[in-house]
Design a protein around this motif. Sequence first.
Motif, PDB file in Angstrom:
ATOM      1  N   ARG A  27      38.173  43.183  27.801  1.00  0.00           N
ATOM      2  CA  ARG A  27      37.624  43.274  29.150  1.00  0.00           C
ATOM      3  C   ARG A  27      36.892  42.007  29.583  1.00  0.00           C
ATOM      4  N   TYR A  28      35.991  41.509  28.722  1.00  0.00           N
ATOM      5  CA  TYR A  28      35.153  40.389  29.171  1.00  0.00           C
ATOM      6  C   TYR A  28      35.917  39.082  29.251  1.00  0.00           C
TER       7      TYR A  28
ATOM      8  N   LEU B  31      37.578  39.128  32.495  1.00  0.00           N
ATOM      9  CA  LEU B  31      36.596  38.842  33.543  1.00  0.00           C
ATOM     10  C   LEU B  31      36.395  37.331  33.681  1.00  0.00           C
TER      11      LEU B  31
ATOM     12  N   ILE C 215      45.023  36.887  39.686  1.00  0.00           N
ATOM     13  CA  ILE C 215      43.748  37.583  39.894  1.00  0.00           C
ATOM     14  C   ILE C 215      44.003  39.077  40.057  1.00  0.00           C
ATOM     15  N   PHE C 216      45.041  39.408  40.848  1.00  0.00           N
ATOM     16  CA  PHE C 216      45.359  40.820  41.070  1.00  0.00           C
ATOM     17  C   PHE C 216      45.797  41.493  39.769  1.00  0.00           C
TER      18      PHE C 216
ATOM     19  N   ALA D  83      39.755  32.335  40.196  1.00  0.00           N
ATOM     20  CA  ALA D  83      39.302  32.295  41.593  1.00  0.00           C
ATOM     21  C   ALA D  83      38.790  30.900  41.948  1.00  0.00           C
TER      22      ALA D  83
ATOM     23  N   ILE E  84      46.829  33.894  43.099  1.00  0.00           N
ATOM     24  CA  ILE E  84      46.411  35.146  43.760  1.00  0.00           C
ATOM     25  C   ILE E  84      46.975  36.332  42.976  1.00  0.00           C
TER      26      ILE E  84
ATOM     27  N   SER F  14      42.796  42.057  37.410  1.00  0.00           N
ATOM     28  CA  SER F  14      41.878  43.110  37.825  1.00  0.00           C
ATOM     29  C   SER F  14      42.550  44.477  37.771  1.00  0.00           C
ATOM     30  N   SER F  15      43.879  44.517  37.968  1.00  0.00           N
ATOM     31  CA  SER F  15      44.552  45.812  37.818  1.00  0.00           C
ATOM     32  C   SER F  15      44.539  46.255  36.358  1.00  0.00           C
TER      33      SER F  15
ATOM     34  N   ILE G 104      39.399  35.919  35.418  1.00  0.00           N
ATOM     35  CA  ILE G 104      39.397  36.198  36.859  1.00  0.00           C
ATOM     36  C   ILE G 104      38.480  35.208  37.576  1.00  0.00           C
TER      37      ILE G 104
ATOM     38  N   LEU H 179      42.075  45.589  34.345  1.00  0.00           N
ATOM     39  CA  LEU H 179      40.711  46.103  34.168  1.00  0.00           C
ATOM     40  C   LEU H 179      40.576  47.506  34.743  1.00  0.00           C
ATOM     41  N   ALA H 180      41.197  47.749  35.897  1.00  0.00           N
ATOM     42  CA  ALA H 180      41.068  49.049  36.572  1.00  0.00           C
ATOM     43  C   ALA H 180      41.732  50.160  35.771  1.00  0.00           C
TER      44      ALA H 180
END
Lengths: 182, 182
Positions: free
Chosen positions: B100-101, B104, B172-173, B111, B169, B176-177, B107, B179-180
């Motif tokens: 996870r980290y 992060l 990043i998506f 960005a 882009i 984060s997906s 990401i 992570l979700a």
Amino acid sequence: MKEHGETSKAPMVGGGISRGVSILDSVLRLVAIVGTIGSAIAMGTTNETLPFFTQFIRFKAEYNDLPTFTFFVIANSVVCAYLVLSIPLSIVHIIKSSARYTRLVLIFFDAVMLALLTAGASAAAAIVYLAHKGNVRANWLAICQQFNSFCERISGSLIGSFVAVIVLILLIFLSSSALARH
Amino acid sequence: MKEHGETSKAPMVGGGISRGVSILDSVLRLVAIVGTIGSAIAMGTTNETLPFFTQFIRFKAEYNDLPTFTFFVIANSVVCAYLVLSIPLSIVHIIKSSARYTRLVLIFFDAVMLALLTAGASAAAAIVYLAHKGNVRANWLAICQQFNSFCERISGSLIGSFVAVIVLILLIFLSSSALARH
């Protein structure tokens, strides 16, 4: 009330952090709204008419003389409109801090808007730089000697945009850290 | 082997999707590396010497005549170097899909690099546009009539950068997906 708080201390602390992050998210969006709308208005209302003119030409500089500045105003307006629309979703995240897919949607559009805003701001910055310095090799003369207040105004209008760019990077990081915590 | 696969079917499907996302992540990073390095090289090696010259001036156009193009080359090189460094971490995510980290961290830097690369690409695009069209109001003449192949080359070198912007882009998506999902 106090007992309840004591028994569920750990989840409350986690929820508290998530809520704090969500509130920070909303506040940062407001900052970015102010930055982009300020930039758009500062650039969009800029014009300068020089106090001398010939029979044929009136020396006047407006933002829409340069297509890049028009793109800058449009990019800032679009990003500002998106940020206004994203505020309600951000408020929903304060209340419902476990939301995942709406955060994902925000991250995606934040990234797209980051690209759009950076494109507008840096294209305008490139032209502002040229207006200040000119370019000897391409034989483009600096126009800032003549249009002094016009140049100051357009340079200043970039600030709000670049602040909003930094805010958008922070927003992407905040949203994904909220996703990582759950 | 088969029994094990059957008993833990649900987690394996989830893990399979995560693994697929991580592999896609690595592949997209390779695409962006090719795009940015291609742009940097195409721009950095561009120069054109016109077949006529006077006693004093030799008409020659190079990318570093314009500071914006130098910035473009630097931005592309920095982003390319970052992407190369991020590949090992991306491969770790294929093996350890619950990380996870580190996601992060990726990401956040994705960005930042998205902003840097978009800034370089769109600043260069603004100058390329000016080189093609010129600007009557600012009295900046189009230089592409003279430096034809120079202009074609610098226009083409933008493509790789803009492809890499879109890829970032998507990265990043994807991160984060991932992570979700956990």
